[in-house]
Design an enzyme around this catalytic site. Structure first.
Site, PDB file in Angstrom:
ATOM      1  N   ASP A   1     -34.157  35.307 -10.286  1.00  0.00           N
ATOM      2  CA  ASP A   1     -32.862  34.580 -11.330  1.00  0.00           C
ATOM      3  C   ASP A   1     -33.579  33.577 -12.065  1.00  0.00           C
ATOM      4  OD1 ASP A   1     -30.705  33.735 -12.423  1.00  0.00           O
ATOM      5  OD2 ASP A   1     -29.777  33.245 -10.767  1.00  0.00           O
TER       6      ASP A   1
ATOM      7  N   SER B   1     -22.004  34.006  -8.008  1.00  0.00           N
ATOM      8  CA  SER B   1     -22.602  33.528  -9.303  1.00  0.00           C
ATOM      9  C   SER B   1     -21.655  31.417  -9.135  1.00  0.00           C
ATOM     10  CB  SER B   1     -22.977  33.363 -10.300  1.00  0.00           C
ATOM     11  OG  SER B   1     -22.598  32.781 -11.587  1.00  0.00           O
TER      12      SER B   1
ATOM     13  N   HIS C   1     -29.714  37.706 -11.731  1.00  0.00           N
ATOM     14  CA  HIS C   1     -28.735  37.203 -11.311  1.00  0.00           C
ATOM     15  C   HIS C   1     -27.578  37.742 -10.875  1.00  0.00           C
ATOM     16  CE1 HIS C   1     -26.140  33.408 -11.223  1.00  0.00           C
ATOM     17  NE2 HIS C   1     -25.110  34.131 -12.313  1.00  0.00           N
TER      18      HIS C   1
END
Length: 405
Positions: free
Chosen positions: A328, A192, A359
């Site tokens: 996501d 991320s 995610h």
């Protein structure tokens, strides 16, 4: 039962099935790559890329469910790997820490994974601990950056915490690893926000990078903070709700260390207003009240442009792999265009898009209860091996011996 009651039940079930996306089927990952030799190596070492990813049947086809369960529960079985915490005193007075984990299984090659977690995360985050243990069992040494401010047990010693594009902390960890293990090959792995940071690190011309850094893997990053933040401000796909949660997490980190970050001296030096920081309802508001001031940017847009990894693509000269899930909820599909354009115009670069996974979720197998090891963890281990093969193969052709880092 009345017709109205049955109708209500039917409507609820329709909504539930729509949210869970149960009509979807397992699909193979889509792969973009210009370099055929690089791609052949990936397929050889990571045959999982040629196989359909099979999410947990009842809820795994929903990006929201994958994301929420990842955030709340983490992994099914989460070991707590034993490591050594390393403390570094930086030039600006900050105290940086990273956790170092030695391999459990003997491996003939010396490979270190330099891991950068997501926003506000650390070596204590569940998904990081699970991946570290899995990597240790496959013979890899792991070093996990603890974002400054993320650990409650480590006091902030300067008037800043981590931010979206500040790669110097990661560079300091890499340098320290290089000095500790001069013969190791370092592969950067970012999740991320960490994916944005390792990509920016590899693409920054001015940032020092030891030759021992041989490549990187980025997972679920958004690439463009300017456009990504605009999307998160919309209610579509519940993005505004996710933004609220991220904002509250960031505020809690700042307020946890308020004695240093919001001291009278810090407030005066950076022209801060504590009430505005506490009242911030979105990350742009928090970044306007705190982040851009502490890091000396005139506007939040300037901060976001500086932070966005896509602005550093062209200077990446190491093999790199990007992974995103199409469902996501935090990363809208249009943000993935630039990375696709990059990998189809550069050697030793690959983009992998998975239809499902949310995610950082990527739960796999089972009907309700998923497998202990996620698709992501086992795929990452295979890709790490592929990057090492890519690094060693040219030298083998030239000299007939293994490459040294």
């Amino acid at each position: 039962m009345s017709t109205a009651f049955l109708t209500a039940i039917a409507v609820i079930l329709c909504i539930l099935f729509r949210i869970l996306n149960v009509n979807s089927q397992p699909l193979k990952p889509s792969v973009w790559c210009l370099d055929q030799q690089f791609l052949d190596t990936l397929y050889k070492i990571a045959p999982v890329l040629k196989e359909p990813y099979v999410p947990t049947r009842l809820w795994g086809f929903s990006g929201h469910m994958q994301t929420v369960l990842h955030s709340i529960i983490g992994r099914v079985k989460c070991p707590w790997p034993l490591g050594e915490r390393v403390y570094l005193s930086l030039d600006d007075g900050s105290t940086l820490t990273y956790d170092l984990y030695q391999p459990i299984k003997e491996f003939e090659d010396d490979i270190t994974l330099a891991i950068c977690p997501g926003i506000g995360n650390s070596s204590e985050s569940v998904y990081i601990r699970t991946f570290v243990h899995y990597a240790q069992c496959h013979g890899y040494r792991c070093a996990v950056l603890n974002h400054i401010g993320a650990l409650g047990s480590v006091q902030v010693t300067a008037t800043r915490i981590f931010t979206y594009g500040h790669t110097e902390d990661f560079a300091d960890m890499i340098d320290n690893l290089h000095r500790k293990y001069p013969g190791t090959c370092i592969i950067t792995v970012g999740f991320s926000l960490g994916g944005n940071l390792i990509t920016k690190y590899l693409g920054e011309v001015q940032t020092r990078k030891p030759e021992s850094v041989i490549g990187g893997i980025s997972i679920c990053q958004g690439y463009n903070a300017v456009e990504g933040t605009k999307c998160l401000l919309n209610w579509q796909n519940f993005r505004r709700l996710y933004l609220y949660i991220m904002t509250e997490n960031m505020k809690s980190i700042i307020l946890k260390h308020r004695q240093v970050l919001l001291s009278d001296e810090s407030i005066q030096r950076h022209n801060l207003n504590e009430r505005e920081i506490i009242a911030a309802a979105t990350l742009p508001e928090l970044d306007e009240a705190y982040t851009r001031r502490v890091h000396n940017f005139s506007t939040t847009q300037e901060l976001y442009r500086w932070s966005s990894s896509e602005n550093y693509f062209d200077n990446i000269d190491k093999p790199i792999i990007f992974i995103n899930a199409k469902d996501d909820p935090l990363i809208p599909e249009f943000l993935l265009g630039p990375v696709k354009n990059f990998v189809v115009s550069h050697q030793q670069a690959c983009y992998i898009e998975v239809a499902h996974g949310g995610h950082l979720g990527f739960y796999e197998g089972g009907f309700i209860y998923p497998n202990p090891v996620t698709w992501l963890d086992r795929t990452l281990i295979a890709m790490i091996g592929a990057l090492f093969i890519v690094h060693t193969t040219p030298n083998k052709h030239k000299s007939g011996v293994s490459a040294q880092c």
